[in-house]
Design an enzyme around this catalytic site. Structure first.
Site, PDB file in Angstrom:
ATOM      1  N   HIS A 130      14.416  -6.358  79.861  1.00 52.13           N
ATOM      2  CA  HIS A 130      13.937  -4.990  80.326  1.00 52.13           C
ATOM      3  C   HIS A 130      13.707  -4.234  79.265  1.00 52.13           C
ATOM      4  O   HIS A 130      13.072  -3.000  79.512  1.00 52.13           O
ATOM      5  CB  HIS A 130      15.887  -4.855  79.694  1.00 52.13           C
ATOM      6  CG  HIS A 130      16.647  -5.145  81.330  1.00 52.13           C
ATOM      7  ND1 HIS A 130      17.952  -6.180  80.829  1.00 52.13           N
ATOM      8  CD2 HIS A 130      16.726  -5.011  83.128  1.00 52.13           C
ATOM      9  CE1 HIS A 130      18.748  -5.918  82.202  1.00 52.13           C
ATOM     10  NE2 HIS A 130      17.624  -6.139  82.978  1.00 52.13           N
ATOM     11  N   LYS A 166      31.283  -2.175  91.078  1.00 50.47           N
ATOM     12  CA  LYS A 166      31.011  -2.696  90.231  1.00 50.47           C
ATOM     13  C   LYS A 166      32.036  -3.717  89.137  1.00 50.47           C
ATOM     14  O   LYS A 166      32.563  -1.935  88.620  1.00 50.47           O
ATOM     15  CB  LYS A 166      29.639  -3.320  89.817  1.00 50.47           C
ATOM     16  CG  LYS A 166      27.999  -4.150  90.280  1.00 50.47           C
ATOM     17  CD  LYS A 166      27.430  -4.001  90.037  1.00 50.47           C
ATOM     18  CE  LYS A 166      26.524  -4.392  90.911  1.00 50.47           C
ATOM     19  NZ  LYS A 166      24.692  -4.158  89.837  1.00 50.47           N
ATOM     20  N   ARG A 208      10.739  -9.973  88.775  1.00 54.96           N
ATOM     21  CA  ARG A 208      10.644 -10.765  88.340  1.00 54.96           C
ATOM     22  C   ARG A 208      10.441 -11.950  89.043  1.00 54.96           C
ATOM     23  O   ARG A 208       8.803 -12.427  89.220  1.00 54.96           O
ATOM     24  CB  ARG A 208      12.244 -11.653  88.095  1.00 54.96           C
ATOM     25  CG  ARG A 208      11.888 -11.065  86.146  1.00 54.96           C
ATOM     26  CD  ARG A 208      13.987 -10.769  86.275  1.00 54.96           C
ATOM     27  NE  ARG A 208      14.565 -10.280  86.831  1.00 54.96           N
ATOM     28  CZ  ARG A 208      16.395 -10.239  87.476  1.00 54.96           C
ATOM     29  NH1 ARG A 208      16.941 -10.216  86.248  1.00 54.96           N
ATOM     30  NH2 ARG A 208      16.767  -9.146  87.669  1.00 54.96           N
ATOM     31  N   SER A 241      20.764 -10.141  83.411  1.00 55.56           N
ATOM     32  CA  SER A 241      22.007  -9.829  82.559  1.00 55.56           C
ATOM     33  C   SER A 241      23.928 -11.741  82.735  1.00 55.56           C
ATOM     34  O   SER A 241      24.045 -11.207  81.982  1.00 55.56           O
ATOM     35  CB  SER A 241      22.779  -8.297  82.477  1.00 55.56           C
ATOM     36  OG  SER A 241      21.096  -7.313  81.955  1.00 55.56           O
TER      37      SER A 241
HETATM   38  P1  ADP Z   1      20.120  -3.758  89.200  1.00 54.07           P
HETATM   39  O1  ADP Z   1      21.794  -3.970  89.096  1.00 54.07           O
HETATM   40  O2  ADP Z   1      19.843  -2.264  89.199  1.00 54.07           O
HETATM   41  O3  ADP Z   1      19.075  -4.284  89.397  1.00 54.07           O
HETATM   42  P2  ADP Z   1      19.654  -5.028  86.204  1.00 54.07           P
HETATM   43  O4  ADP Z   1      19.894  -3.925  85.308  1.00 54.07           O
HETATM   44  O5  ADP Z   1      19.992  -6.326  86.765  1.00 54.07           O
HETATM   45  O6  ADP Z   1      19.674  -3.839  87.095  1.00 54.07           O
HETATM   46  O7  ADP Z   1      18.338  -4.344  86.235  1.00 54.07           O
HETATM   47  C1  ADP Z   1      17.661  -3.214  86.663  1.00 54.07           C
HETATM   48  C2  ADP Z   1      15.771  -3.727  86.761  1.00 54.07           C
HETATM   49  O8  ADP Z   1      15.085  -4.550  85.063  1.00 54.07           O
HETATM   50  C3  ADP Z   1      15.469  -4.527  87.804  1.00 54.07           C
HETATM   51  O9  ADP Z   1      14.675  -3.288  88.049  1.00 54.07           O
HETATM   52  C4  ADP Z   1      15.301  -5.345  87.708  1.00 54.07           C
HETATM   53  O10 ADP Z   1      14.118  -6.550  88.349  1.00 54.07           O
HETATM   54  C5  ADP Z   1      15.160  -5.347  86.275  1.00 54.07           C
HETATM   55  N1  ADP Z   1      15.079  -6.611  85.456  1.00 54.07           N
HETATM   56  C6  ADP Z   1      15.291  -7.183  84.783  1.00 54.07           C
HETATM   57  N2  ADP Z   1      15.953  -8.173  84.190  1.00 54.07           N
HETATM   58  C7  ADP Z   1      14.557  -8.572  84.446  1.00 54.07           C
HETATM   59  C8  ADP Z   1      13.136  -9.194  83.168  1.00 54.07           C
HETATM   60  N3  ADP Z   1      14.504 -10.226  83.176  1.00 54.07           N
HETATM   61  N4  ADP Z   1      12.194  -9.104  83.453  1.00 54.07           N
HETATM   62  C9  ADP Z   1      11.827  -7.706  83.972  1.00 54.07           C
HETATM   63  N5  ADP Z   1      12.491  -7.160  84.467  1.00 54.07           N
HETATM   64  C10 ADP Z   1      13.405  -6.989  85.202  1.00 54.07           C
END
Ligand code: ADP
Length: 159
Positions: A17, A41, A90, A128
């Site tokens: 992120h 959630k 990703r 995460s």
């Molecule tokens: P959500 O529940 O909306 O998917 P996340 O916190 O999991 O929220 O992710 C927010 C954004 O960050 C999403 O667009 C996700 O694809 C992106 N993201 C999560 N992990 C990574 C990573 N390792 N590299 C790039 N983008 C990521």
């Protein structure tokens, strides 16, 4: 002024992120991170904790702001006067869901566009969820999240 929002759950923020945040801060005048409060959630960290973690993790980037929101990302974007939503991509598996969401959002708010940044290769496996799982079973998460976030995860899992 080009304002973008980067919405997500961020439970908690990972280096993946942070890579997207740092790169988008160079593309837009201002990036507002939206931490989603989703009552469906059960996150490890409360929305306030996730906001505070993100504030600390991004304190060195002057054009980044962190807020929480509930409801639709497009409504959050409008409230922030942003016409761009940033999302990170990703693996191929992200694509289908993200495409569907971007197209739905476009239908809901034609003035708000979605921009995708491909993950940097070294973070392409990172989520995460996996960070929390590795931590739960005693694995080393020091390369996945900033040090203070790793401490917060360990502290939380102790409870
Ligand atoms: P959500 O529940 O909306 O998917 P996340 O916190 O999991 O929220 O992710 C927010 C954004 O960050 C999403 O667009 C996700 O694809 C992106 N993201 C999560 N992990 C990574 C990573 N390792 N590299 C790039 N983008 C990521």
């Amino acid at each position: 002024m080009k304002i973008a929002v980067y919405p997500g759950t961020f439970d908690p923020v990972t280096n993946g992120h942070l890579d997207i945040i740092s790169r988008s801060s160079k593309l837009f005048d201002k990036v507002i991170i939206g931490v989603l409060h989703n009552s469906a959630k059960t996150p490890l960290f409360s929305v306030d904790e996730r906001v505070n973690i993100l504030k600390k993790a991004t304190e060195n980037i002057s054009n980044v702001e962190v807020r929480s929101f509930e409801g639709l990302s497009v409504d959050f974007a409008k409230a922030c006067k942003a016409n761009v939503i940033v999302r990170g991509l990703r693996l191929i598996t992200d694509f289908e869901y993200e495409l569907q969401m971007a197209q739905t959002n476009r239908k809901l708010a034609p003035d708000v566009d979605t921009t995708f940044l491909f993950t940097s290769l070294q973070y392409s496996y990172l989520s995460s969820t996996t960070v929390k799982e590795v931590a739960e079973f005693g694995g080393d998460i020091s390369e996945f999240v900033p040090g203070f976030v790793a401490d917060a995860i360990h502290e939380k899992l102790k409870k």
